[in-house]
Design a protein around this motif. Sequence first.
Motif, PDB file in Angstrom:
ATOM      1  N   UNK A 131       0.797  -1.236   0.000  1.00 22.48           N
ATOM      2  CA  UNK A 131       0.000   0.000   0.000  1.00 22.48           C
ATOM      3  C   UNK A 131       0.829   1.285   0.000  1.00 22.48           C
ATOM      4  N   UNK A 132       2.079   1.232   0.470  1.00 25.24           N
ATOM      5  CA  UNK A 132       2.920   2.433   0.440  1.00 25.24           C
ATOM      6  C   UNK A 132       3.103   2.902  -0.995  1.00 25.24           C
ATOM      7  N   UNK A 133       3.453   1.975  -1.876  1.00 22.18           N
ATOM      8  CA  UNK A 133       3.609   2.305  -3.289  1.00 22.18           C
ATOM      9  C   UNK A 133       2.271   2.704  -3.908  1.00 22.18           C
ATOM     10  N   UNK A 134       1.219   1.985  -3.534  1.00 20.56           N
ATOM     11  CA  UNK A 134      -0.109   2.277  -4.086  1.00 20.56           C
ATOM     12  C   UNK A 134      -0.566   3.681  -3.733  1.00 20.56           C
ATOM     13  N   UNK A 135      -0.410   4.059  -2.488  1.00 19.19           N
ATOM     14  CA  UNK A 135      -0.840   5.392  -2.048  1.00 19.19           C
ATOM     15  C   UNK A 135      -0.011   6.480  -2.722  1.00 19.19           C
ATOM     16  N   UNK A 136       1.282   6.257  -2.856  1.00 20.44           N
ATOM     17  CA  UNK A 136       2.137   7.239  -3.534  1.00 20.44           C
ATOM     18  C   UNK A 136       1.675   7.447  -4.966  1.00 20.44           C
ATOM     19  N   UNK A 137       1.368   6.359  -5.659  1.00 21.94           N
ATOM     20  CA  UNK A 137       0.917   6.464  -7.048  1.00 21.94           C
ATOM     21  C   UNK A 137      -0.423   7.183  -7.150  1.00 21.94           C
ATOM     22  N   UNK A 138      -1.346   6.853  -6.254  1.00 24.43           N
ATOM     23  CA  UNK A 138      -2.672   7.475  -6.300  1.00 24.43           C
ATOM     24  C   UNK A 138      -2.583   8.978  -6.087  1.00 24.43           C
ATOM     25  N   UNK A 193      -1.200   8.477  12.710  1.00 24.23           N
ATOM     26  CA  UNK A 193      -1.161   7.018  12.652  1.00 24.23           C
ATOM     27  C   UNK A 193      -0.015   6.441  11.842  1.00 24.23           C
ATOM     28  N   UNK A 194       0.570   7.248  10.947  1.00 26.02           N
ATOM     29  CA  UNK A 194       1.701   6.764  10.162  1.00 26.02           C
ATOM     30  C   UNK A 194       1.400   5.534   9.338  1.00 26.02           C
ATOM     31  N   UNK A 195       0.136   5.397   8.914  1.00 30.72           N
ATOM     32  CA  UNK A 195      -0.241   4.236   8.117  1.00 30.72           C
ATOM     33  C   UNK A 195      -0.389   2.963   8.923  1.00 30.72           C
ATOM     34  N   UNK A 196      -0.240   3.066  10.244  1.00 29.67           N
ATOM     35  CA  UNK A 196      -0.367   1.886  11.089  1.00 29.67           C
ATOM     36  C   UNK A 196       0.853   0.984  11.068  1.00 29.67           C
ATOM     37  N   UNK A 197       1.959   1.474  10.510  1.00 31.22           N
ATOM     38  CA  UNK A 197       3.164   0.651  10.424  1.00 31.22           C
ATOM     39  C   UNK A 197       3.996   0.763  11.698  1.00 31.22           C
ATOM     40  N   UNK A 198       4.640  -0.327  12.053  1.00 32.16           N
ATOM     41  CA  UNK A 198       5.471  -0.338  13.256  1.00 32.16           C
ATOM     42  C   UNK A 198       6.637   0.624  13.123  1.00 32.16           C
ATOM     43  N   UNK A 199       7.265   0.671  11.948  1.00 31.21           N
ATOM     44  CA  UNK A 199       8.481   1.475  11.795  1.00 31.21           C
ATOM     45  C   UNK A 199       8.200   2.975  11.840  1.00 31.21           C
ATOM     46  N   UNK A 200       6.948   3.393  11.595  1.00 37.82           N
ATOM     47  CA  UNK A 200       6.624   4.817  11.689  1.00 37.82           C
ATOM     48  C   UNK A 200       6.167   5.204  13.097  1.00 37.82           C
ATOM     49  N   UNK A 530      -6.050   1.825   3.737  1.00 37.76           N
ATOM     50  CA  UNK A 530      -6.968   2.899   4.121  1.00 37.76           C
ATOM     51  C   UNK A 530      -6.357   3.818   5.166  1.00 37.76           C
ATOM     52  N   UNK A 531      -5.660   3.231   6.128  1.00 37.74           N
ATOM     53  CA  UNK A 531      -5.038   4.046   7.172  1.00 37.74           C
ATOM     54  C   UNK A 531      -3.989   4.977   6.563  1.00 37.74           C
ATOM     55  N   UNK A 536      -2.081  10.291   5.071  1.00 36.11           N
ATOM     56  CA  UNK A 536      -1.431  11.181   4.109  1.00 36.11           C
ATOM     57  C   UNK A 536      -2.376  12.320   3.735  1.00 36.11           C
ATOM     58  N   UNK A 537      -3.654  11.993   3.568  1.00 37.52           N
ATOM     59  CA  UNK A 537      -4.658  13.018   3.261  1.00 37.52           C
ATOM     60  C   UNK A 537      -4.679  14.089   4.353  1.00 37.52           C
ATOM     61  N   UNK A 538      -4.761  13.669   5.603  1.00 34.97           N
ATOM     62  CA  UNK A 538      -4.819  14.618   6.708  1.00 34.97           C
ATOM     63  C   UNK A 538      -3.566  15.485   6.775  1.00 34.97           C
ATOM     64  N   UNK A 539      -2.418  14.880   6.535  1.00 33.54           N
ATOM     65  CA  UNK A 539      -1.170  15.637   6.554  1.00 33.54           C
ATOM     66  C   UNK A 539      -1.121  16.660   5.433  1.00 33.54           C
ATOM     67  N   UNK A 540      -1.564  16.258   4.239  1.00 32.43           N
ATOM     68  CA  UNK A 540      -1.545  17.173   3.102  1.00 32.43           C
ATOM     69  C   UNK A 540      -2.555  18.308   3.282  1.00 32.43           C
ATOM     70  N   UNK A 541      -3.631  18.044   3.998  1.00 34.19           N
ATOM     71  CA  UNK A 541      -4.590  19.113   4.294  1.00 34.19           C
ATOM     72  C   UNK A 541      -3.906  20.237   5.065  1.00 34.19           C
ATOM     73  N   UNK A 542      -3.061  19.871   6.023  1.00 31.79           N
ATOM     74  CA  UNK A 542      -2.377  20.882   6.824  1.00 31.79           C
ATOM     75  C   UNK A 542      -1.274  21.569   6.046  1.00 31.79           C
TER      76      UNK A 542
END
Length: 558
Positions: A131-138, A193-200, A530-531, A536-542
């Motif tokens: 999903x990281x790649x998918x979200x970047x492309x979208x 939430x950082x996409x819900x990933x452990x590393x973030x 989805x997360x 990313x949407x919320x961050x870009x809004x700001x």
Amino acid sequence: MSYINKMIDNPDEFEGFDMSSLRMDEAFLQIINSSPNSIYIYELISECIKCPYKKFIAVPSGSTLIKLKTRFKTIYRLLNTQVGATHPVDNDDFVCGIKQDFGQFGVYKLETNGIICNTQVLKQPVNIYLPILTVILIYSIFFLIPLYSIVKKYVFKKDVKNESDPVTTKERLKSLDTFRGISIVLMIFVNYGGGGYVFTDHAVWNGLQVADLVFPWFLWIMGVCIPISIRSVLKKETPKGTAFLNILRRSCTLFAIGLFLGSGTNLEKLRIFGVLQRFGICYLVVATMCLFLMEVDYAEFDRKWKNYFSEILHTYKMWIIILIILIIYCLVIFLVEIDGCPKGYLGPGGFHENGKYFNCTGGVTGHIDEAILGNHIYQYPTIKEIYNSKPFDPEGIFGCLTSIIQVFLGVKAGIILLTIKCYKKRAIRWTFWAFYTGLIGAVLCGFSKENGVIPLNKNLWSLSFVLVTSSLAFLLLTFCYLLIDVIKIWNGKPFLFAGMNAIIMYIGHSITYSNFPIRWDVDNNETHFLRLFENVWGTMCWILVSYYLYKKKIFYSI
């Protein structure tokens, strides 16, 4: 929701399993117990260092379907008898161990007769990083490309300046605002939430992950700007008493805003300390030191070798105070002994060390906070779930000492800006500081996550954590400075927008944490795709909000 399920490779049903009931970081395990008696499963989460196995579930004879958490790698043991709440790692009295790498939306089968075990993978888990790649492309297709065509003349516009002098001391350095902007944008993303990933997310206890960088970077860049603003005050010949009252006002304002944003409503457990509160305390101490001990002008030393250490020699009085703070910190950490807690203990308590120091969360750091603040500390640290530890505040009182050191290291970068005019020498000096702070920090933590005299630990704000994160901050500022203010192939945007209104960004994202259209959810169907898309949407809004404020020339600081 079918199109989303296909995108995340999670069908509604698989061989009779209701896959739609699985949430993010969950998997199915079907247990076939052919023995006449119940079996007992104990679990050990990889992030629970030096812990015993903890009781997970009792499984009766027959077929049982359970959900497993897959966020952290977990290994399991099957026992024929219940031995209590825990089972020591070195105890070999168990039926079998399960070291299967369980993944999100996978389906697994475990068969046992009470003597042997067999594990099968019925459905392979999904790749949670796709999903990281998918979200970047979208976002690149539907948002970033149209936005680029609209604002490219602002974002990539090259400022016309005198190229004979790449950087002057009088112009505002965009790299400072850009650094601050990178920090606040990253903070918003991980807070959402950082996409819900452990590393973030934050490290559970020891270690360094993405979310652990943003707060120390903010403190550090605040330190960079303190000597610049103090010199301006001194040059205007503002009475130091007046200047100190302004510092005190700003510190109290930061503390009050932080109390408002993060304290909650329960008066019995109202959290007193927090992020902005620590900002206020550190700013008060360091800015006051600079006000009364800093020089207005920095002349070169007669002896050439002294100029190599100018940022230290010009501020030696402040260094004495910082060394006193460091000595006090080390003496308390390593020499103070409290009941049930040995000298120098820096662990999370709870099940750590097989529960030997169960009520010793954070060692003397946690004890000081608990003794002074009582219940008015952070109640839900990650270690509470992993280690079964008691509440611990990562922004408590004692950690302010090392946070002050962090801000002071930022002051060193600011002093370099004031004392060194050549951009090459500035970059070299910052790189020098990055190397040595990083090296000392790495030595203290033993070049590892769990070993060393002082492990990397954001919760404790350990000295090694201060040095390593400051090292990365020196490197990031050097990178931004060269690209933005010297070579000028980037003007820092869009992070520049966010950095020029960082306090508005912080307060705004905190207040609107659960408000549409910045935040939203879809039928509780929580997945990494989805997360991440929503975060990313919320961050870009700001970022867009900061761009609007920038265009309207609205800038606010406390």
